[in-house]
Design a protein around this motif. Structure first.
Motif, PDB file in Angstrom:
ATOM      1  N   PHE A 205       0.826  -1.117  -0.155  1.00 23.26           N
ATOM      2  CA  PHE A 205      -0.028   0.006  -0.200  1.00 23.26           C
ATOM      3  C   PHE A 205       0.867   1.303  -0.105  1.00 23.26           C
ATOM      4  O   PHE A 205       0.458   2.135  -0.784  1.00 23.26           O
ATOM      5  N   MET A 206       1.904   1.320   0.738  1.00 23.97           N
ATOM      6  CA  MET A 206       2.786   2.455   0.825  1.00 23.97           C
ATOM      7  C   MET A 206       3.336   2.597  -0.737  1.00 23.97           C
ATOM      8  O   MET A 206       3.480   3.717  -1.165  1.00 23.97           O
TER       9      MET A 206
ATOM     10  N   VAL B  47       1.574   5.774  -1.911  1.00 25.98           N
ATOM     11  CA  VAL B  47       2.448   6.916  -1.578  1.00 25.98           C
ATOM     12  C   VAL B  47       3.265   7.144  -2.936  1.00 25.98           C
ATOM     13  O   VAL B  47       3.605   8.481  -3.322  1.00 25.98           O
ATOM     14  N   GLY B  48       3.608   6.196  -3.625  1.00 25.56           N
ATOM     15  CA  GLY B  48       4.277   6.203  -4.855  1.00 25.56           C
ATOM     16  C   GLY B  48       3.584   7.109  -5.848  1.00 25.56           C
ATOM     17  O   GLY B  48       4.231   7.927  -6.634  1.00 25.56           O
ATOM     18  N   THR B  49       2.414   6.700  -6.057  1.00 28.69           N
ATOM     19  CA  THR B  49       1.466   7.526  -7.055  1.00 28.69           C
ATOM     20  C   THR B  49       1.381   9.054  -6.690  1.00 28.69           C
ATOM     21  O   THR B  49       1.340   9.742  -7.618  1.00 28.69           O
ATOM     22  N   ALA B  50       1.250   9.058  -5.647  1.00 25.31           N
ATOM     23  CA  ALA B  50       0.967  10.649  -4.886  1.00 25.31           C
ATOM     24  C   ALA B  50       2.430  11.222  -5.460  1.00 25.31           C
ATOM     25  O   ALA B  50       2.479  12.694  -5.704  1.00 25.31           O
ATOM     26  N   ALA B  51       3.619  10.665  -5.051  1.00 26.30           N
ATOM     27  CA  ALA B  51       4.759  11.127  -5.531  1.00 26.30           C
ATOM     28  C   ALA B  51       4.911  11.752  -6.921  1.00 26.30           C
ATOM     29  O   ALA B  51       5.535  12.648  -7.444  1.00 26.30           O
ATOM     30  N   ALA B  52       4.584  10.721  -7.824  1.00 28.68           N
ATOM     31  CA  ALA B  52       4.527  10.635  -9.220  1.00 28.68           C
ATOM     32  C   ALA B  52       3.448  11.913  -9.740  1.00 28.68           C
ATOM     33  O   ALA B  52       4.028  12.605 -10.445  1.00 28.68           O
ATOM     34  N   LEU B  53       2.535  12.083  -9.099  1.00 29.64           N
ATOM     35  CA  LEU B  53       1.643  13.235  -9.258  1.00 29.64           C
ATOM     36  C   LEU B  53       2.336  14.623  -8.913  1.00 29.64           C
ATOM     37  O   LEU B  53       2.109  15.660  -9.824  1.00 29.64           O
ATOM     38  N   LEU B  54       3.019  14.598  -7.904  1.00 32.54           N
ATOM     39  CA  LEU B  54       3.694  15.701  -7.453  1.00 32.54           C
ATOM     40  C   LEU B  54       4.570  16.062  -8.251  1.00 32.54           C
ATOM     41  O   LEU B  54       5.009  17.463  -8.593  1.00 32.54           O
ATOM     42  N   ASN B  55       5.495  15.182  -8.957  1.00 27.37           N
ATOM     43  CA  ASN B  55       6.297  15.615  -9.726  1.00 27.37           C
ATOM     44  C   ASN B  55       5.863  15.771 -11.209  1.00 27.37           C
ATOM     45  O   ASN B  55       6.596  16.396 -11.837  1.00 27.37           O
TER      46      ASN B  55
ATOM     47  N   GLN C 257      -3.200  10.229 -15.303  1.00 24.55           N
ATOM     48  CA  GLN C 257      -1.660   9.933 -15.070  1.00 24.55           C
ATOM     49  C   GLN C 257      -1.646   8.860 -14.096  1.00 24.55           C
ATOM     50  O   GLN C 257      -0.884   8.156 -13.983  1.00 24.55           O
ATOM     51  N   ALA C 258      -2.406   9.042 -13.171  1.00 21.19           N
ATOM     52  CA  ALA C 258      -2.404   8.304 -12.022  1.00 21.19           C
ATOM     53  C   ALA C 258      -2.490   6.684 -12.347  1.00 21.19           C
ATOM     54  O   ALA C 258      -2.035   5.827 -11.928  1.00 21.19           O
ATOM     55  N   GLY C 259      -3.547   6.629 -13.199  1.00 24.36           N
ATOM     56  CA  GLY C 259      -3.592   5.186 -14.027  1.00 24.36           C
ATOM     57  C   GLY C 259      -2.684   4.504 -14.542  1.00 24.36           C
ATOM     58  O   GLY C 259      -2.388   3.513 -14.725  1.00 24.36           O
ATOM     59  N   MET C 260      -1.613   5.714 -14.997  1.00 23.46           N
ATOM     60  CA  MET C 260      -0.535   5.207 -16.061  1.00 23.46           C
ATOM     61  C   MET C 260       0.734   4.852 -14.842  1.00 23.46           C
ATOM     62  O   MET C 260       1.497   3.834 -15.151  1.00 23.46           O
ATOM     63  N   TYR C 261       0.726   5.609 -13.744  1.00 23.63           N
ATOM     64  CA  TYR C 261       1.906   5.319 -12.836  1.00 23.63           C
ATOM     65  C   TYR C 261       1.709   4.133 -11.795  1.00 23.63           C
ATOM     66  O   TYR C 261       2.633   3.518 -11.619  1.00 23.63           O
ATOM     67  N   ALA C 262       0.416   3.939 -11.571  1.00 24.93           N
ATOM     68  CA  ALA C 262       0.029   2.864 -10.532  1.00 24.93           C
ATOM     69  C   ALA C 262       0.693   1.471 -10.904  1.00 24.93           C
ATOM     70  O   ALA C 262       1.060   0.742 -10.156  1.00 24.93           O
TER      71      ALA C 262
ATOM     72  N   GLY D 211      -1.321  -2.373  -7.732  1.00 25.96           N
ATOM     73  CA  GLY D 211      -1.029  -1.115  -8.900  1.00 25.96           C
ATOM     74  C   GLY D 211      -2.120  -1.369 -10.096  1.00 25.96           C
ATOM     75  O   GLY D 211      -2.642  -0.426 -10.662  1.00 25.96           O
ATOM     76  N   ILE D 212      -2.309  -2.638 -10.474  1.00 26.13           N
ATOM     77  CA  ILE D 212      -3.280  -2.907 -11.997  1.00 26.13           C
ATOM     78  C   ILE D 212      -4.576  -2.505 -11.479  1.00 26.13           C
ATOM     79  O   ILE D 212      -5.403  -2.003 -11.970  1.00 26.13           O
ATOM     80  N   PHE D 213      -5.066  -2.864 -10.203  1.00 22.22           N
ATOM     81  CA  PHE D 213      -6.355  -2.626  -9.493  1.00 22.22           C
ATOM     82  C   PHE D 213      -6.607  -1.178  -9.639  1.00 22.22           C
ATOM     83  O   PHE D 213      -7.637  -0.814  -9.952  1.00 22.22           O
ATOM     84  N   THR D 214      -5.778  -0.377  -8.851  1.00 22.49           N
ATOM     85  CA  THR D 214      -5.970   0.951  -8.691  1.00 22.49           C
ATOM     86  C   THR D 214      -6.054   1.686  -9.933  1.00 22.49           C
ATOM     87  O   THR D 214      -6.850   2.758 -10.463  1.00 22.49           O
ATOM     88  N   GLY D 215      -5.120   1.385 -10.889  1.00 22.43           N
ATOM     89  CA  GLY D 215      -4.942   1.986 -12.161  1.00 22.43           C
ATOM     90  C   GLY D 215      -6.093   1.749 -13.055  1.00 22.43           C
ATOM     91  O   GLY D 215      -6.429   2.810 -13.882  1.00 22.43           O
ATOM     92  N   TYR D 216      -6.628   0.482 -13.318  1.00 23.00           N
ATOM     93  CA  TYR D 216      -7.490   0.262 -14.155  1.00 23.00           C
ATOM     94  C   TYR D 216      -8.874  -0.143 -13.795  1.00 23.00           C
ATOM     95  O   TYR D 216      -9.714  -0.316 -14.317  1.00 23.00           O
TER      96      TYR D 216
END
Length: 261
Positions: A36-37, A41-49, A149-154, A193-198
């Motif tokens: 989950f972290m 958290v990784g997706t949030a970091a990618a969005l902030l970037n 974009q979150a759907g691509m990163y996750a 990752g796949i679940f949250t993305g798609y």
């Protein structure tokens, strides 16, 4: 409340849990704080970037929009309103509509009506209203882009989580049982990752685009009605113009029944 979003999320979670149970995998394996972290958290970091902070701060507002159905005037009610306003304008003049502004709660419609009552040029009114719509569309595009974009990163972060888990698993080569558990846990991040993305982020982006499309169409209908009032069109002419914005099924319901004639 937007029930389809709630039902969709519940159905997606149930599908994964029941699917795991049917395959013989324990749903308890999903309780993996590290996965989950990495994903959230990784997706949030990618969005902030990827996006300015001002846009990312709108994330909770966009989530609320997905779950809370906005109260907007129905197209059929808007049609009746413009027909009524045109009847008043033809009887008493365009300035008589000023007394009706207090009953109009939509800011866009109220602003357009105010400009018409103030006697502003038709091209100026159209330009202002069109610019307002274009600015709204751009804001909506930016919001939907965050989710797409979150759907691509996750999913990619899910692969990263699996790699991290496998690195940890390689430290247990001397214990076959622990190795098996470690490998299973490693792929939880990929699943998340796949679940949250798609199931979440990409569908959320699509829904925001559809909500935006409906709102733009409603505002275009308002623009047409406002400019028709300014042009002094008859109630019948305004009704004919605005009916094109209404689906045929709804139009049929608006037609007077034979016994009403």
């Amino acid at each position: 409340m937007e029930k389809s979003t709630v039902f969709g999320m519940i159905l997606g979670i149930v599908a994964v849990i029941v699917g795991m149970a049917l395959k013989g995998a324990s749903p308890a394996a999903l309780i993996n704080p590290a996965a989950f972290m990495i994903i959230f958290v990784g997706t949030a970091a990618a969005l902030l970037n990827a996006f300015p902070l001002e846009q990312v701060k709108n994330f909770p507002v966009l989530i609320k929009k997905l779950f809370k159905q906005e109260e907007r005037i129905a197209k059929s009610e808007l049609l009746k309103l413009f027909v009524e306003l045109s009847q008043i304008a033809r009887r008493e003049g365009i300035l008589a509509l000023e007394s009706r502004l207090e009953d109009i709660h939509d800011p866009f419609l109220k602003n357009g009506m105010s400009m018409v009552i103030d006697g502003m040029d038709v091209d100026f009114v159209r330009d202002v209203l069109d610019a307002d719509i274009e600015a709204m569309e751009e804001r909506h595009r930016s919001g939907a882009l965050i989710f797409s974009q979150a759907g691509m990163y996750a999913p990619t972060l899910g692969v990263l989580g699996a790699v991290i888990g496998l690195i940890a698993a390689l430290g247990n080569l001397d214990d076959i049982e622990k190795l098996g558990h470690s490998i299973a846990a490693a792929f939880v991040a990929t699943l998340l990752g796949i679940f949250t993305g798609y199931v979440l982020w990409h569908p959320f982006s699509t829904k925001l685009k559809l909500i935006s499309k409906d709102e733009v169409e409603l505002k275009r209908m308002m623009v047409e009605g406002i400019l028709s009032l300014q042009a002094g069109d008859s109630p019948m002419a305004i009704e004919s113009k605005l009916l094109v914005f209404i689906p045929q099924k709804v139009r049929d319901l608006l037609k007077p029944k034979p016994e009403d004639k």
